[in-house]
Design a protein around this motif. Structure first.
Motif, PDB file in Angstrom:
ATOM      1  N   ASP A  76       0.819  -1.214   0.000  1.00 25.67           N
ATOM      2  CA  ASP A  76       0.000   0.000   0.000  1.00 25.67           C
ATOM      3  C   ASP A  76       0.851   1.260   0.000  1.00 25.67           C
ATOM      4  O   ASP A  76       0.377   2.347   0.332  1.00 25.67           O
ATOM      5  CB  ASP A  76      -0.929   0.005   1.218  1.00 25.67           C
ATOM      6  CG  ASP A  76      -0.150  -0.074   2.525  1.00 25.67           C
ATOM      7  OD1 ASP A  76       1.086  -0.340   2.479  1.00 25.67           O
ATOM      8  OD2 ASP A  76      -0.768   0.123   3.594  1.00 25.67           O
ATOM      9  N   ASP A  78       2.815   4.520  -1.340  1.00 27.20           N
ATOM     10  CA  ASP A  78       2.522   5.527  -2.356  1.00 27.20           C
ATOM     11  C   ASP A  78       3.682   5.595  -3.336  1.00 27.20           C
ATOM     12  O   ASP A  78       4.855   5.610  -2.937  1.00 27.20           O
ATOM     13  CB  ASP A  78       2.324   6.893  -1.707  1.00 27.20           C
ATOM     14  CG  ASP A  78       1.091   6.912  -0.803  1.00 27.20           C
ATOM     15  OD1 ASP A  78       0.123   6.202  -1.117  1.00 27.20           O
ATOM     16  OD2 ASP A  78       1.121   7.634   0.225  1.00 27.20           O
ATOM     17  N   ASP A  90      -2.313  -0.848 -11.542  1.00 25.54           N
ATOM     18  CA  ASP A  90      -1.244  -0.953 -10.560  1.00 25.54           C
ATOM     19  C   ASP A  90       0.018  -0.216 -10.989  1.00 25.54           C
ATOM     20  O   ASP A  90       1.035  -0.282 -10.298  1.00 25.54           O
ATOM     21  CB  ASP A  90      -0.890  -2.440 -10.326  1.00 25.54           C
ATOM     22  CG  ASP A  90      -2.027  -3.173  -9.645  1.00 25.54           C
ATOM     23  OD1 ASP A  90      -2.812  -2.513  -8.950  1.00 25.54           O
ATOM     24  OD2 ASP A  90      -2.100  -4.412  -9.813  1.00 25.54           O
TER      25      ASP A  90
END
Length: 697
Positions: A76, A78, A90
């Motif tokens: 998860d 950034d 993705d």
């Protein structure tokens, strides 16, 4: 009708006479308002064109662009990519080229990088973020205990039990505290800038130790810390602890106590003995040796610690003085002084010298002349006897009060002193013995033409022999030669062995004998005499100190010279052969030689063990008989007796044959039995050996 066509205009004027004539009037075109430049395309057309162009651009972008997927841990995280990068699922859709990216997540260390996107394929990059360090709060039971925190064996900084910035991962945490056992455990450090709680249940590392002494009231100290006075119970940390117990006017005691955590114990009562007394001993003169109850304790002046309330026997002694005995006792903890006067004791020493009237120095000071008797203290003295032109004579002596002693000083000249340090006998490394010879003689080698049995090569020569040398007392044996050449065999003659260890080596050439001498020189660290090329002797160095064969002059001097004259035979100057004088061709050799001495028996048909017969006056064996001997010199024949004396001759450097001297076990004739007999050769014979010599430089 066009704008430029004329338009007739009617007027309200009455027609005149010229009405029939039509008159032109001026014409001005009506102005037209344009509202600016006129558009070639309508706005709608422009919008359509722009949409088409944008669609074409998007189509080209989609055809050219490639996907850039950055897989992250944690998933998860950034991801930001520089430039024109369109997020797509993705990943990102980007044109070919270089892009910078940054991956970040809460609790992790951000990571940046650069990626090169090619036009050939899509790009994928995996990025794993490192967790931020974590923190560890140590909570102990019991609480409020100062601790040291070790992570994987290394101590880390901490404040009030909080250790900061510990890298994430599996760690072994060890908690140490004074008076407690170490607590150790492995845990997983989460990191992510989180603080974890670590609970350590500490167990005591001490035990109760009960200490008593006799008498009581002694001070107890452990590792410099005073714990109290006996009797007492102390908490001692585990390990081997040194417990010191002290009491005024008593000897201190130390007890090594092995302490196990949690195991209480009571020590045996420590008996404190009365303290020693201090005795300062002083003697006149100083430096006297002191023994206490027979045990040496040192030299005066000195301080002695003596056990109190006990009688001690002291003895004082010093070279040159009579001993003194004292008995003494001292009080506990008290200091006393003992002064002792030593009386000198003297003895007599008579000193004589040769030559007489030499000076006598005692302990470096002139005391008189030789021939006197000196009274000296009974201690060690250095005696020096000195006279001009002679080397000093030195010795040490301890006079005795009960017996007069004497010193006889034989003074040597410088030359005599130097020779006194040269050994009279040596043994070379092959095992043969050698004697020191110091000839100082002039003699005539060879023999007179009138001498019966003389050969033509026995030309008379005047020789002065002054150079000192060592000579082998015997010929080199098979045992000695085989240390150089292990496989050598002296063979046999008519079934009689010549090869036993104690027999002289034979069947060797002169060259082999010289190579043996060089080998022996190398073994003993000496300079070789013979120069070689490919194991052939090509010359010699007459200044070298190594081993060699006797020169012909040395052989003649050693064999013949006796009390200023030259002997004719090994046993004397006349026939018959002296009894037991050597090994010649006797009745025992009748089966193997053509001529023998019918009236002489020596018990050996061929060679005899070396030194089987008495030596000559110099202590040298077998210079006549047993085997003939190679000598150093090349073979030459002089022309007659020269008036010039040859000094220490060594023969020429070049030639084909070498001299052989002395008779052998094969000889029985008058010619060969004479010591002036000379032979020559180069090749091995079964009756020719050699002996070694070396100069003393």
């Amino acid at each position: 009708m066009t704008a430029k066509e004329a338009v007739p205009v009617r007027t309200s004027e009455p027609e005149s006479d010229d009405a029939s004539v039509i008159q032109p009037i001026g014409f001005t075109p009506a102005p037209v308002s344009t509202g600016g430049h006129k558009l070639f395309l309508s706005p709608r057309a422009i919008i359509v064109a722009a949409c088409l162009l944008l669609g074409a651009g998007i189509l080209v972008y989609l055809l050219v662009a490639r996907s850039l997927i950055i897989e992250t841990q944690p998933v998860d995280a950034d991801v930001s990519v520089s430039g024109l990068a369109l997020p797509l699922g993705d990943g990102h859709l980007v044109l070919p080229g270089k892009y910078n990216y940054t991956v970040s997540a809460t609790g992790y260390i951000s990571q940046s990088g650069e990626v090169n996107v090619s036009s050939d394929s899509n790009s994928r990059r995996a990025v794993k973020l490192e967790r931020l360090p974590g923190h560890l709060q140590v909570v102990t039971e019991p609480s409020s205990v100062p601790v040291r925190i070790l992570i994987n064996g290394s101590e880390v900084d901490s404040q009030q039990g909080l250790a900061r910035n510990i890298s994430a991962g599996r760690k072994r945490i060890t908690i140490e505290s004074e008076r407690y056992l170490p607590f150790s455990k492995e845990i997983e450090i989460e990191g992510l800038d989180n603080t974890q709680i670590f609970t350590a249940n500490l167990r005591p590392a001490w035990a109760n130790v009960h200490i008593t002494s006799q008498p009581q009231g002694a001070t107890v100290t452990v590792e410099g810390e005073v714990l109290g006075t006996t009797p007492l119970t102390a908490e001692l940390v585990q390990g081997d602890r040194t417990v010191s117990i002290s009491l005024p006017d008593h000897k201190p005691a130390e007890v090594i106590v092995p302490v196990t955590a949690g195991v209480d114990q009571t020590l045996e009562t420590v008996d404190l003995n009365a303290a020693d007394g201090l005795l300062r001993v002083v003697s006149s003169p100083e430096g006297a040796s002191v023994t206490v109850n027979g045990e040496y304790r040192g030299r005066t002046p000195m301080d002695l610690e003596l056990s109190s309330n006990k009688r001690h026997e002291l003895r004082f002694f010093k070279d040159g003085y009579g001993s003194v005995n004292r008995s003494i006792d001292v009080d506990a903890g008290q200091q006393q002084q003992l002064n002792v006067m030593l009386k000198a004791v003297f003895g007599k020493v008579a000193i004589t010298s040769s030559p007489e009237d030499a000076q006598v120095l005692i302990d470096g000071k002139l005391a008189g002349t030789a021939g006197q008797t000196f009274t000296l203290p009974t201690r060690s003295h250095k005696i020096t006897v000195r006279k001009d032109g002679y080397e000093d004579y030195e010795t040490t002596i301890v006079p005795s009060a009960k017996l007069e002693q004497s010193v006889r000083a034989v003074l040597l000249t410088g030359e005599q002193a130097r020779w006194s340090n040269v050994p009279a006998e040596i043994t070379h490394s092959a095992g043969g013995k050698m004697l020191l010879m110091r000839p100082n003689a002039q003699f005539t080698m060879g023999s007179s033409r009138r001498e019966q049995g003389r050969r033509a090569n026995e030309v008379m020569r005047k020789v002065a022999l002054t150079r000192p040398f060592y000579i082998g007392t015997t010929e080199v044996t098979n045992r000695e030669f085989r240390r150089y050449k292990r496989q050598h065999s002296s063979s046999h003659t008519n079934g009689i062995s010549l090869d036993n260890d104690g027999l002289p080596v034979v069947n060797i050439s002169w060259n082999e004998a010289a190579l043996f001498c060089n080998w022996l020189s190398a073994r003993d660290g000496l300079t070789p005499v013979y120069r070689t090329e490919r194991d052939r002797i090509v010359g010699f160095d007459s200044g070298a100190n190594g081993y060699r064969m006797l020169t012909e002059a040395e052989w003649a001097w050693a064999a013949r010279y006796h009390r200023g004259s030259m002997r004719k035979f090994p046993w004397g100057d006349n026939l018959p052969v002296g009894k037991n004088s050597g090994n010649y061709a006797d009745n025992s050799a009748a089966q193997i030689v053509p001529a023998v001495l019918r009236t002489y028996t020596d018990r050996y048909a061929a060679t005899a063990p070396v030194a089987s017969f008495p030596p000559n006056p110099l202590g040298v064996f077998d210079l006549g008989g047993n085997v003939s001997e190679w000598v150093h010199d090349l073979y030459t024949i002089g022309t007659g007796l020269s008036l010039k004396t040859e000094e220490n001759p060594v023969g020429p450097q070049d030639g084909d044959y070498h001299v052989i001297r002395g008779s052998s076990w094969r000889h029985a004739g008058l010619t060969e039995l004479r010591l002036s007999y000379r032979d020559y050769g180069a090749e091995p014979r079964n009756d020719v050996g050699f002996r070694v010599a070396r100069w003393v430089n």
